[in-house]
Write a protein that holds these residues in place. Structure first.
Motif, PDB file in Angstrom:
ATOM      1  N   ASP A 144       0.864  -1.176   0.000  1.00  9.37           N
ATOM      2  CA  ASP A 144       0.000   0.000   0.000  1.00  9.37           C
ATOM      3  C   ASP A 144       0.902   1.228   0.000  1.00  9.37           C
ATOM      4  OD1 ASP A 144      -1.698   2.120   0.550  1.00  9.37           O
ATOM      5  OD2 ASP A 144      -2.955   0.974   1.938  1.00  9.37           O
ATOM      6  N   ALA A 145       1.198   1.713  -1.189  1.00 10.91           N
ATOM      7  CA  ALA A 145       2.155   2.812  -1.321  1.00 10.91           C
ATOM      8  C   ALA A 145       1.724   4.037  -0.531  1.00 10.91           C
ATOM      9  CB  ALA A 145       2.342   3.164  -2.795  1.00 10.91           C
ATOM     10  N   LYS A 146       0.432   4.334  -0.553  1.00 12.82           N
ATOM     11  CA  LYS A 146      -0.052   5.520   0.158  1.00 12.82           C
ATOM     12  C   LYS A 146       0.174   5.385   1.661  1.00 12.82           C
ATOM     13  CE  LYS A 146      -4.072   8.551   0.715  1.00 12.82           C
ATOM     14  NZ  LYS A 146      -3.891   8.661   2.184  1.00 12.82           N
ATOM     15  N   ALA A 147      -0.143   4.207   2.207  1.00  8.81           N
ATOM     16  CA  ALA A 147       0.044   3.990   3.643  1.00  8.81           C
ATOM     17  C   ALA A 147       1.516   4.079   4.028  1.00  8.81           C
ATOM     18  CB  ALA A 147      -0.528   2.630   4.043  1.00  8.81           C
ATOM     19  N   ILE A 148       2.376   3.529   3.173  1.00 15.29           N
ATOM     20  CA  ILE A 148       3.814   3.568   3.446  1.00 15.29           C
ATOM     21  C   ILE A 148       4.309   5.008   3.482  1.00 15.29           C
ATOM     22  CG2 ILE A 148       6.102   2.988   2.530  1.00 15.29           C
ATOM     23  CD1 ILE A 148       4.778   0.429   1.345  1.00 15.29           C
TER      24      ILE A 148
END
Length: 325
Positions: A144-148
């Protein structure tokens, strides 16, 4: 009577050649008046001794012995210069513990803990040791790129969790670069760590046991030409290593005290080299190496030299310390 010392080099990781360089330096400088050194290569296929005529002789893994010209040779101690597995992650430490041969690095649990960047950071944080903000991933996890990036921000670093010499490390500046960096890190390990970027002066601090005391060596400041202290910077001249570091007396004391505290918290023995970044005026722990490079140009030998400790003294001292614990 001279003691037989097995100098372990090689290993199973991408750091094989670097380890061999370290091992050969130990072989070169080891005190021949006290020790009879043997170069022992540890590879996935075989363990063997290489003599001065470049002939290979197999090691008996049952008791780590060697037969030369019909005579069995056993070892008084093992000098571990293997970077990566199995010399830096606890496997060889446990093996030598079982067969009761002293070895020069920390014990097997400490080796496994410090080699695992995620576990080491997690162990130190409750003691108030400052670190980067981090995000953990295992191979197969949903990415989850956004969460990272919401957690660590940009730029950030993506690292293989269990690897050295900056293999599998990328500096990520945009979201588009994140997935390729993760894929690169997974080539080195099935666990990765993603860290927030810390701006500030980077230093390397060696802590050793010397003459029976935990001793912090002069600090080295790392000034790299590249985006970070990567393989090129470490081994191909793309960095400047300044010893002693250009720090104020107050900052020097601060990071020396911290490095000693970390060494003691982790119940270390032998050599260690830890990396710190002064971020917002405070040293943040990055990682610890328990089998640091030992070539003449490596950081820990540079630091020992500044402290007035020759390679001959450095190597003799760690052997004697491991044999009389």
């Amino acid at each position: 009577m001279k003691k037989n010392i097995a100098i372990l080099m090689g290993g199973y990781s991408s750091e094989f050649k670097i380890s061999v360089q370290s091992g050969n330096v130990v072989y070169k400088y080891l005190d021949r008046d006290q020790y009879h050194p043997f170069r022992i290569y540890i590879t996935k296929d075989s363990w063997y001794h290489i003599d001065d005529a470049d002939q290979k002789h197999p090691i008996d893994k049952n008791d780590f012995s060697l037969t030369l010209e019909g005579s069995k040779i056993t070892f008084d101690a093992a000098f571990n210069t293997i970077h990566g597995t199995p010399g830096e992650d606890g496997l060889l430490q446990a093996y030598f513990k079982l067969i009761e041969i002293p070895q020069t690095t920390c014990d097997f649990y400490q080796a496994a803990l410090t080699f695992n960047k995620r576990d080491c950071i997690s162990t130190l944080q409750p003691y108030g040791i400052l670190t980067a903000t981090n995000y953990f991933l295992n191979k197969g996890d949903t990415i989850d790129a956004k969460a990272i990036l919401d957690k660590v921000g940009l730029p950030c670093f993506v690292k293989a969790n269990k690897a050295g010499s900056s293999y599998g490390v990328s500096k990520v500046k945009t979201e588009k670069e994140l997935l390729p960096a993760i894929e690169l890190a997974y080539k080195e390990d099935d666990e990765i760590i993603i860290e927030s970027f810390l701006s500030g002066t980077e230093v390397s601090v060696g802590v050793i046991q010397y003459n029976g005391e935990n001793t912090v060596l002069p600090i080295t400041e790392i000034v790299t030409e590249n985006e970070f202290f990567d393989y090129e910077a470490k081994y191909l001249g793309k960095s400047e290593e300044i010893t002693p570091a250009r720090l104020s007396d107050a900052d020097t004391k601060k990071v020396k005290d911290l490095a000693l505290k970390v060494y003691q918290i982790l119940k270390m023995k032998g050599f260690s080299r830890s990396e710190y970044i002064f971020h917002n005026g405070e040293p943040h722990f990055i990682e610890m190496n328990t089998t640091p490079g030992l070539s003449e140009a490596s950081i820990l030998p540079q630091q020992a030299n500044k402290a007035g400790i020759s390679l001959k003294e450095l190597f003799s001292n760690v052997i004697e310390a491991c044999m009389y614990v």
